[in-house]
Design a protein around this motif. Structure first.
Motif, PDB file in Angstrom:
ATOM      1  N   GLY A   9       0.827  -1.194   0.113  1.00  0.00           N
ATOM      2  CA  GLY A   9       0.063  -0.040   0.132  1.00  0.00           C
ATOM      3  C   GLY A   9       0.747   1.193   0.005  1.00  0.00           C
ATOM      4  N   VAL A  10       2.034   1.012  -0.088  1.00  0.00           N
ATOM      5  CA  VAL A  10       3.012   2.346   0.005  1.00  0.00           C
ATOM      6  C   VAL A  10       3.935   2.462  -1.095  1.00  0.00           C
ATOM      7  CG1 VAL A  10       4.680   3.495   1.141  1.00  0.00           C
ATOM      8  CG2 VAL A  10       3.122   2.265   2.647  1.00  0.00           C
ATOM      9  N   ASN A  11       4.602   1.496  -1.572  1.00  0.00           N
ATOM     10  CA  ASN A  11       5.560   1.536  -2.678  1.00  0.00           C
ATOM     11  C   ASN A  11       5.393   0.049  -3.381  1.00  0.00           C
ATOM     12  OD1 ASN A  11       6.707  -0.003  -0.661  1.00  0.00           O
ATOM     13  ND2 ASN A  11       8.939   0.705  -1.288  1.00  0.00           N
ATOM     14  N   ASP A  12       4.727  -0.656  -3.053  1.00  0.00           N
ATOM     15  CA  ASP A  12       4.364  -2.213  -3.589  1.00  0.00           C
ATOM     16  C   ASP A  12       4.127  -2.245  -5.173  1.00  0.00           C
ATOM     17  OD1 ASP A  12       1.951  -1.237  -2.997  1.00  0.00           O
ATOM     18  OD2 ASP A  12       1.289  -2.865  -2.582  1.00  0.00           O
ATOM     19  N   ASP A  13       4.137  -1.121  -5.652  1.00  0.00           N
ATOM     20  CA  ASP A  13       3.854  -1.110  -7.275  1.00  0.00           C
ATOM     21  C   ASP A  13       5.195  -0.639  -8.064  1.00  0.00           C
ATOM     22  OD1 ASP A  13       3.689   1.453  -6.303  1.00  0.00           O
ATOM     23  OD2 ASP A  13       2.227   2.140  -7.725  1.00  0.00           O
ATOM     24  N   GLU A  14       6.301  -0.637  -7.262  1.00  0.00           N
ATOM     25  CA  GLU A  14       7.408   0.095  -7.788  1.00  0.00           C
ATOM     26  C   GLU A  14       8.385  -0.722  -8.193  1.00  0.00           C
ATOM     27  OE1 GLU A  14       9.076   4.134  -6.843  1.00  0.00           O
ATOM     28  OE2 GLU A  14       7.890   4.158  -5.088  1.00  0.00           O
ATOM     29  N   ALA A  15       8.124  -2.093  -8.210  1.00  0.00           N
ATOM     30  CA  ALA A  15       9.260  -3.010  -8.581  1.00  0.00           C
ATOM     31  C   ALA A  15       9.913  -2.882  -9.798  1.00  0.00           C
ATOM     32  CB  ALA A  15       8.823  -4.503  -8.215  1.00  0.00           C
ATOM     33  N   PRO A  16       8.801  -2.795 -10.989  1.00  0.00           N
ATOM     34  CA  PRO A  16       9.503  -2.652 -12.278  1.00  0.00           C
ATOM     35  C   PRO A  16       9.997  -1.063 -12.535  1.00  0.00           C
ATOM     36  CG  PRO A  16       7.085  -3.401 -12.419  1.00  0.00           C
ATOM     37  CD  PRO A  16       7.368  -3.090 -11.056  1.00  0.00           C
ATOM     38  N   ALA A  17       9.875  -0.319 -11.864  1.00  0.00           N
ATOM     39  CA  ALA A  17      10.409   1.059 -11.956  1.00  0.00           C
ATOM     40  C   ALA A  17      11.685   0.854 -11.523  1.00  0.00           C
ATOM     41  CB  ALA A  17       9.495   2.073 -11.425  1.00  0.00           C
ATOM     42  N   LEU A  18      11.792   0.540 -10.209  1.00  0.00           N
ATOM     43  CA  LEU A  18      13.163   0.362  -9.513  1.00  0.00           C
ATOM     44  C   LEU A  18      14.039  -0.408 -10.351  1.00  0.00           C
ATOM     45  CD1 LEU A  18      11.711  -0.010  -5.898  1.00  0.00           C
ATOM     46  CD2 LEU A  18      13.201   1.797  -6.667  1.00  0.00           C
ATOM     47  N   LEU A  19      13.596  -1.585 -10.971  1.00  0.00           N
ATOM     48  CA  LEU A  19      14.566  -2.348 -12.026  1.00  0.00           C
ATOM     49  C   LEU A  19      15.060  -1.588 -13.023  1.00  0.00           C
ATOM     50  CD1 LEU A  19      16.225  -4.864 -12.474  1.00  0.00           C
ATOM     51  CD2 LEU A  19      14.003  -6.071 -13.170  1.00  0.00           C
ATOM     52  N   ARG A  20      14.280  -0.843 -13.594  1.00  0.00           N
ATOM     53  CA  ARG A  20      14.482  -0.197 -14.781  1.00  0.00           C
ATOM     54  C   ARG A  20      15.633   0.867 -14.438  1.00  0.00           C
ATOM     55  NH1 ARG A  20       8.817  -0.308 -15.906  1.00  0.00           N
ATOM     56  NH2 ARG A  20       8.477   1.910 -14.927  1.00  0.00           N
ATOM     57  N   PHE A  21      15.377   1.444 -13.219  1.00  0.00           N
ATOM     58  CA  PHE A  21      16.410   2.480 -12.578  1.00  0.00           C
ATOM     59  C   PHE A  21      17.470   1.883 -12.502  1.00  0.00           C
ATOM     60  CE2 PHE A  21      18.669   4.465  -8.832  1.00  0.00           C
ATOM     61  CZ  PHE A  21      18.540   5.723  -9.287  1.00  0.00           C
ATOM     62  N   ALA A  22      17.660   0.801 -11.801  1.00  0.00           N
ATOM     63  CA  ALA A  22      19.009   0.110 -11.536  1.00  0.00           C
ATOM     64  C   ALA A  22      19.705  -0.559 -12.867  1.00  0.00           C
ATOM     65  CB  ALA A  22      18.819  -1.061 -10.696  1.00  0.00           C
ATOM     66  N   LEU A  23      18.933  -0.828 -14.065  1.00  0.00           N
ATOM     67  CA  LEU A  23      19.366  -1.008 -15.370  1.00  0.00           C
ATOM     68  C   LEU A  23      20.097  -0.030 -15.898  1.00  0.00           C
ATOM     69  CD1 LEU A  23      16.585  -3.770 -16.621  1.00  0.00           C
ATOM     70  CD2 LEU A  23      19.110  -4.375 -15.652  1.00  0.00           C
ATOM     71  N   THR A  33       0.881 -10.840   7.075  1.00  0.00           N
ATOM     72  CA  THR A  33      -0.063 -10.352   5.931  1.00  0.00           C
ATOM     73  C   THR A  33       0.098  -9.237   5.382  1.00  0.00           C
ATOM     74  OG1 THR A  33      -1.397  -9.601   7.532  1.00  0.00           O
ATOM     75  CG2 THR A  33      -1.993 -11.970   7.225  1.00  0.00           C
ATOM     76  N   ASP A  34       0.768  -8.328   5.841  1.00  0.00           N
ATOM     77  CA  ASP A  34       1.118  -6.779   4.942  1.00  0.00           C
ATOM     78  C   ASP A  34       2.494  -7.007   4.412  1.00  0.00           C
ATOM     79  OD1 ASP A  34      -1.137  -5.706   6.474  1.00  0.00           O
ATOM     80  OD2 ASP A  34       0.116  -5.121   8.408  1.00  0.00           O
ATOM     81  N   MET A  35       3.352  -8.230   4.957  1.00  0.00           N
ATOM     82  CA  MET A  35       4.573  -8.338   3.833  1.00  0.00           C
ATOM     83  C   MET A  35       4.461  -8.440   2.599  1.00  0.00           C
ATOM     84  SD  MET A  35       7.386 -11.077   4.763  1.00  0.00           S
ATOM     85  CE  MET A  35       6.436 -12.259   3.986  1.00  0.00           C
ATOM     86  N   VAL A  36       5.045  -7.960   1.677  1.00  0.00           N
ATOM     87  CA  VAL A  36       5.039  -8.389   0.264  1.00  0.00           C
ATOM     88  C   VAL A  36       6.124  -9.260   0.115  1.00  0.00           C
ATOM     89  CG1 VAL A  36       5.337  -7.342  -1.956  1.00  0.00           C
ATOM     90  CG2 VAL A  36       4.530  -5.866  -0.216  1.00  0.00           C
ATOM     91  N   THR A  37       5.730 -10.503  -0.560  1.00  0.00           N
ATOM     92  CA  THR A  37       6.256 -11.605  -0.379  1.00  0.00           C
ATOM     93  C   THR A  37       7.424 -11.770  -1.660  1.00  0.00           C
ATOM     94  OG1 THR A  37       4.994 -12.948  -1.725  1.00  0.00           O
ATOM     95  CG2 THR A  37       4.469 -12.923   0.574  1.00  0.00           C
ATOM     96  N   ALA A  38       8.211 -12.588  -1.729  1.00  0.00           N
ATOM     97  CA  ALA A  38       9.091 -12.851  -2.904  1.00  0.00           C
ATOM     98  C   ALA A  38       8.317 -13.188  -4.025  1.00  0.00           C
ATOM     99  CB  ALA A  38      10.005 -13.766  -2.780  1.00  0.00           C
TER     100      ALA A  38
END
Length: 334
Positions: free
Chosen positions: A171-185, A208-213
């Motif tokens: 609910g805070v930044n859990d939608d940012e995984a692709p954007a963060l990977l693009r930044f890293a690349l 239950t709140d943890m974003v899993t692998a």
């Protein structure tokens, strides 16, 4: 070469060769998964190991106990005034250990070059979001620009590979995984996602709140071609994947859902001189008292061996009787 008898081995045959040294429990951020916005009571200065005491324990670990990698952590290790000198002292040891720092990168734009000159090999930088407002929500400070500047300085100074550590919060930044990977690349950084662990000072962690692998990888697979990394993982905490066939990689440290305790090769030293044989250990072994009481190197080394011998087979997060460590992550060291 250190013999098995003199190394840091436990009853399950694991050998600790990776030392994490916390240099301070203080931090200039207040990340919500680590400490409350108002901060925490800091260790009294007299309780914190001096620079010379830190270096003596690192030397014992390297020359008597078979440690080959040393990572300086916190709190925020860049707040330690003697950091450059500590790195230089560790780099002068023979055999020379690999040296790294885990940092939030605030101030790294000034220290990257001196740290490299002192002998630091690389850095791990915490970066949970690319959005300034979200950064302020998570860290309770508006310092994203400083972190980005520190990353660039680290890369320019040759502290490579620059690794990014990211914790996704539901609910805070859990939608940012692709954007963060693009930044890293784009910048040539190596990204590692870390499952949120029960190490916050507030004891507010919830499975239950943890974003899993699994959720993180699903988000990445939707945008990137990922394939298993054929390189041997050994004791590394991150499971890694090649991005687009490589050589770029992305990793996930799934301490909760895919624990790697059976291959753990770490030993930890807190800023006040306590050995922890596991990140989630409930007990500690005091080396500061031995240091200040006049103990010799071999006596200290033997106490360290005894501390590691008692390591449990796993962290026990899934056990019904699991209790969080008394100390939060900021006081343990990453």
């Amino acid at each position: 070469m250190t013999s098995t008898r003199s190394a840091l081995v436990d009853r399950f045959g694991r050998r600790a060769v990776d030392l994490r040294v916390s240099l301070t429990d203080r931090c200039n951020l207040r990340c919500s998964y680590c400490m409350p916005p108002e901060g925490l009571p800091w260790l009294p200065n007299a309780d914190v190991l001096t620079d010379d005491e830190v270096l003596r324990l690192v030397e014992i670990a390297v020359t008597r106990l078979g440690v080959t990698e040393v990572r300086f952590t916190g709190g925020e290790p860049l707040l330690r005034p003697g950091l450059v000198g500590i790195v230089a002292g560790a780099a002068a040891l023979r055999p020379r250990p690999k040296l790294s720092v885990t940092t939030n990168a605030i101030g790294l734009h000034r220290l990257a070059a001196p740290l490299r000159e002192a002998g630091l090999d690389r850095v791990n930088v915490s970066l949970d979001t690319l959005d300034p407002d979200r950064f302020a929500t998570i860290a309770h400070r508006r310092r994203l620009d400083d972190v980005v500047a520190g990353l660039a300085a680290a890369a320019q100074a040759g502290l490579t590979p620059v690794k990014l550590n990211t914790v996704l919060l539901r609910g805070v930044n859990d939608d940012e995984a692709p954007a963060l990977l693009r930044f890293a690349l784009k910048h040539g950084y190596e990204l590692r996602f870390i499952e949120q662990m029960p190490l916050d000072a507030q004891h507010g962690w919830s499975r239950t709140d943890m974003v899993t692998a699994e959720e993180i990888l699903a988000a990445l697979h939707a945008e990137f071609e990922l394939s298993p990394d054929p390189a041997e993982r050994a004791g590394a905490p991150a499971e890694t994947w090649l991005v687009g066939g490589g050589p770029a990689k992305v990793g996930v440290i799934a301490s909760v859902t895919r624990p790697f305790c059976g291959d753990c090769d770490r030993t930890r030293l807190t800023a006040d001189g306590q050995v922890r044989n596991c990140l989630f250990a409930r007990g500690e072994t005091d080396l500061r008292g031995l240091l200040r009481g006049g103990a010799g190197d071999e006596e200290i080394a033997q106490r360290w061996r005894e501390a590691m011998w008692g390591k449990l087979p796993g962290h026990g997060i899934d056990n019904p009787d699991f209790l969080q460590p008394t100390r939060p992550m900021s006081a343990i060291g990453g």
